[in-house]
Design a protein around this motif. Structure first.
Motif, PDB file in Angstrom:
ATOM      1  N   ILE A  73      -7.086  47.345 -10.116  1.00 51.40           N
ATOM      2  CA  ILE A  73      -5.684  46.893  -9.768  1.00 51.40           C
ATOM      3  C   ILE A  73      -4.651  48.377 -10.216  1.00 51.40           C
ATOM      4  O   ILE A  73      -4.784  48.626 -11.590  1.00 51.40           O
ATOM      5  CB  ILE A  73      -5.152  45.854 -10.446  1.00 51.40           C
ATOM      6  N   SER A  74      -4.286  49.002  -9.222  1.00 54.74           N
ATOM      7  CA  SER A  74      -3.331  50.031  -9.693  1.00 54.74           C
ATOM      8  C   SER A  74      -1.832  49.843  -9.195  1.00 54.74           C
ATOM      9  O   SER A  74      -1.857  49.380  -7.998  1.00 54.74           O
ATOM     10  CB  SER A  74      -3.664  51.223  -8.862  1.00 54.74           C
ATOM     11  N   ILE A  75      -1.047  49.499 -10.160  1.00 52.20           N
ATOM     12  CA  ILE A  75       0.476  49.319  -9.756  1.00 52.20           C
ATOM     13  C   ILE A  75       1.160  50.592 -10.063  1.00 52.20           C
ATOM     14  O   ILE A  75       1.461  51.165 -11.198  1.00 52.20           O
ATOM     15  CB  ILE A  75       0.964  48.277 -10.594  1.00 52.20           C
ATOM     16  N   GLU A  76       1.427  51.376  -8.802  1.00 50.31           N
ATOM     17  CA  GLU A  76       1.971  52.780  -8.829  1.00 50.31           C
ATOM     18  C   GLU A  76       2.905  52.958  -7.492  1.00 50.31           C
ATOM     19  O   GLU A  76       2.515  52.598  -6.591  1.00 50.31           O
ATOM     20  CB  GLU A  76       0.774  53.884  -8.809  1.00 50.31           C
ATOM     21  N   ASP A  77       4.152  53.153  -7.644  1.00 46.87           N
ATOM     22  CA  ASP A  77       5.018  53.436  -6.522  1.00 46.87           C
ATOM     23  C   ASP A  77       5.177  54.849  -5.927  1.00 46.87           C
ATOM     24  O   ASP A  77       5.590  54.900  -4.889  1.00 46.87           O
ATOM     25  CB  ASP A  77       6.657  53.007  -7.006  1.00 46.87           C
ATOM     26  N   ASP A  78       4.294  55.681  -6.710  1.00 48.83           N
ATOM     27  CA  ASP A  78       4.243  57.156  -6.033  1.00 48.83           C
ATOM     28  C   ASP A  78       2.951  57.168  -5.013  1.00 48.83           C
ATOM     29  O   ASP A  78       1.855  56.925  -5.595  1.00 48.83           O
ATOM     30  CB  ASP A  78       4.444  57.869  -7.077  1.00 48.83           C
ATOM     31  N   ALA A  79       3.169  57.247  -3.620  1.00 46.11           N
ATOM     32  CA  ALA A  79       1.841  57.492  -2.919  1.00 46.11           C
ATOM     33  C   ALA A  79       0.869  58.638  -3.263  1.00 46.11           C
ATOM     34  O   ALA A  79      -0.223  58.500  -3.202  1.00 46.11           O
ATOM     35  CB  ALA A  79       2.477  57.652  -1.204  1.00 46.11           C
ATOM     36  N   ASP A  80       1.626  59.658  -3.578  1.00 46.54           N
ATOM     37  CA  ASP A  80       1.022  60.777  -4.056  1.00 46.54           C
ATOM     38  C   ASP A  80      -0.097  60.648  -5.231  1.00 46.54           C
ATOM     39  O   ASP A  80      -1.073  60.993  -5.530  1.00 46.54           O
ATOM     40  CB  ASP A  80       1.932  62.107  -4.557  1.00 46.54           C
ATOM     41  N   ASP A  81       0.505  59.854  -6.294  1.00 51.34           N
ATOM     42  CA  ASP A  81      -0.152  59.417  -7.338  1.00 51.34           C
ATOM     43  C   ASP A  81      -1.326  58.367  -6.958  1.00 51.34           C
ATOM     44  O   ASP A  81      -2.448  58.113  -7.715  1.00 51.34           O
ATOM     45  CB  ASP A  81       0.569  58.808  -8.661  1.00 51.34           C
ATOM     46  N   GLN A  82      -1.103  57.634  -6.065  1.00 54.11           N
ATOM     47  CA  GLN A  82      -2.123  56.653  -5.535  1.00 54.11           C
ATOM     48  C   GLN A  82      -3.285  57.345  -5.074  1.00 54.11           C
ATOM     49  O   GLN A  82      -4.311  57.236  -5.324  1.00 54.11           O
ATOM     50  CB  GLN A  82      -1.534  55.664  -4.594  1.00 54.11           C
ATOM     51  N   TYR A  83      -2.704  58.360  -4.307  1.00 48.80           N
ATOM     52  CA  TYR A  83      -3.789  59.139  -3.580  1.00 48.80           C
ATOM     53  C   TYR A  83      -4.713  59.952  -4.433  1.00 48.80           C
ATOM     54  O   TYR A  83      -5.860  59.924  -4.463  1.00 48.80           O
ATOM     55  CB  TYR A  83      -3.230  60.118  -2.573  1.00 48.80           C
ATOM     56  N   LEU A  84      -4.008  60.457  -5.582  1.00 55.40           N
ATOM     57  CA  LEU A  84      -4.797  61.114  -6.888  1.00 55.40           C
ATOM     58  C   LEU A  84      -5.761  60.138  -7.250  1.00 55.40           C
ATOM     59  O   LEU A  84      -6.916  60.799  -7.481  1.00 55.40           O
ATOM     60  CB  LEU A  84      -3.761  61.751  -7.664  1.00 55.40           C
ATOM     61  N   LEU A  85      -5.424  59.068  -7.867  1.00 56.68           N
ATOM     62  CA  LEU A  85      -6.124  58.269  -8.179  1.00 56.68           C
ATOM     63  C   LEU A  85      -7.349  57.808  -7.553  1.00 56.68           C
ATOM     64  O   LEU A  85      -8.506  57.848  -7.868  1.00 56.68           O
ATOM     65  CB  LEU A  85      -5.503  56.829  -8.532  1.00 56.68           C
ATOM     66  N   LYS A  86      -7.090  57.470  -6.352  1.00 55.61           N
ATOM     67  CA  LYS A  86      -8.055  57.199  -5.452  1.00 55.61           C
ATOM     68  C   LYS A  86      -9.078  58.381  -5.268  1.00 55.61           C
ATOM     69  O   LYS A  86     -10.245  58.013  -5.244  1.00 55.61           O
ATOM     70  CB  LYS A  86      -7.611  56.681  -4.089  1.00 55.61           C
ATOM     71  N   SER A  87      -8.567  59.526  -4.930  1.00 54.14           N
ATOM     72  CA  SER A  87      -9.494  60.712  -5.008  1.00 54.14           C
ATOM     73  C   SER A  87     -10.321  60.812  -6.283  1.00 54.14           C
ATOM     74  O   SER A  87     -11.673  61.353  -5.928  1.00 54.14           O
ATOM     75  CB  SER A  87      -8.790  62.168  -4.727  1.00 54.14           C
ATOM     76  N   VAL A  88      -9.787  60.616  -7.271  1.00 51.49           N
ATOM     77  CA  VAL A  88     -10.513  60.958  -8.614  1.00 51.49           C
ATOM     78  C   VAL A  88     -11.704  59.614  -8.758  1.00 51.49           C
ATOM     79  O   VAL A  88     -12.849  60.147  -9.090  1.00 51.49           O
ATOM     80  CB  VAL A  88      -9.753  60.585  -9.895  1.00 51.49           C
ATOM     81  N   LEU A  89     -11.269  58.675  -8.293  1.00 48.52           N
ATOM     82  CA  LEU A  89     -12.285  57.373  -8.409  1.00 48.52           C
ATOM     83  C   LEU A  89     -13.457  57.495  -7.490  1.00 48.52           C
ATOM     84  O   LEU A  89     -14.553  57.241  -7.512  1.00 48.52           O
ATOM     85  CB  LEU A  89     -11.613  56.058  -8.211  1.00 48.52           C
TER      86      LEU A  89
END
Length: 145
Positions: A8-24
């Motif tokens: 579960i990722s709670i993050e309001d910044d779309a760029d940070d969401q994308y970064l986390l998804k890319s890393v995972l």
């Protein structure tokens, strides 16, 4: 916690969401990732899901319901508290006041987001590997509502 449960990722910044998804994705983590833009969205999901999440990665500064408020709500609801979902703050803010406030609740970690893909990846690897290796009550049983 379930090793196969969603992250579960709670993050309001779309760029940070994308970064986390890319890393995972690069790490080949098989867990589904559910993204929420604020604590209220995540809380509403957690209150009704029958899934046992593997891990919560939460920003601290968000609109509507911030990370500290979310953690307080999780701790105050017996059903969610019993799930014992590992809760880690992952935030751009490293303010000593916020870190102190966060650790006054029942969190399991606070990381200031590293800058740069490789450094961020190392942080996520460290967090995920720790929780994959850690004995946890929910590795053995799943709480029921």
């Amino acid at each position: 916690m379930s090793l196969r449960g969603p992250i579960i990722s709670i993050e309001d910044d779309a760029d940070d969401q994308y970064l986390l998804k890319s890393v995972l994705d690069e790490m080949k983590i098989p867990n589904t990732v559910h993204f929420f833009n604020n604590g209220l969205e995540a809380l509403q999901y957690l209150e009704v899901t029958t899934e046992q999440p593997f891990l919560i990665l939460c920003d601290i500064n968000m609109p509507i319901m911030n990370g500290l408020e979310l953690r307080q709500r999780i701790d105050s609801e017996e059903y969610l508290k019993r799930k014992s979902i590992p809760f880690v703050f992952l935030s751009t803010s490293g303010s000593p006041k916020l870190v102190e406030e966060a650790y006054a609740s029942t969190i399991q970690g606070y990381y200031q987001k590293a800058s740069g893909f490789d450094a961020f990846r190392q942080q996520i690897e460290l967090i995920v590997e720790y929780w994959k290796s850690c004995l946890h009550p929910n590795n053995f049983t799943v709480s029921s509502k």
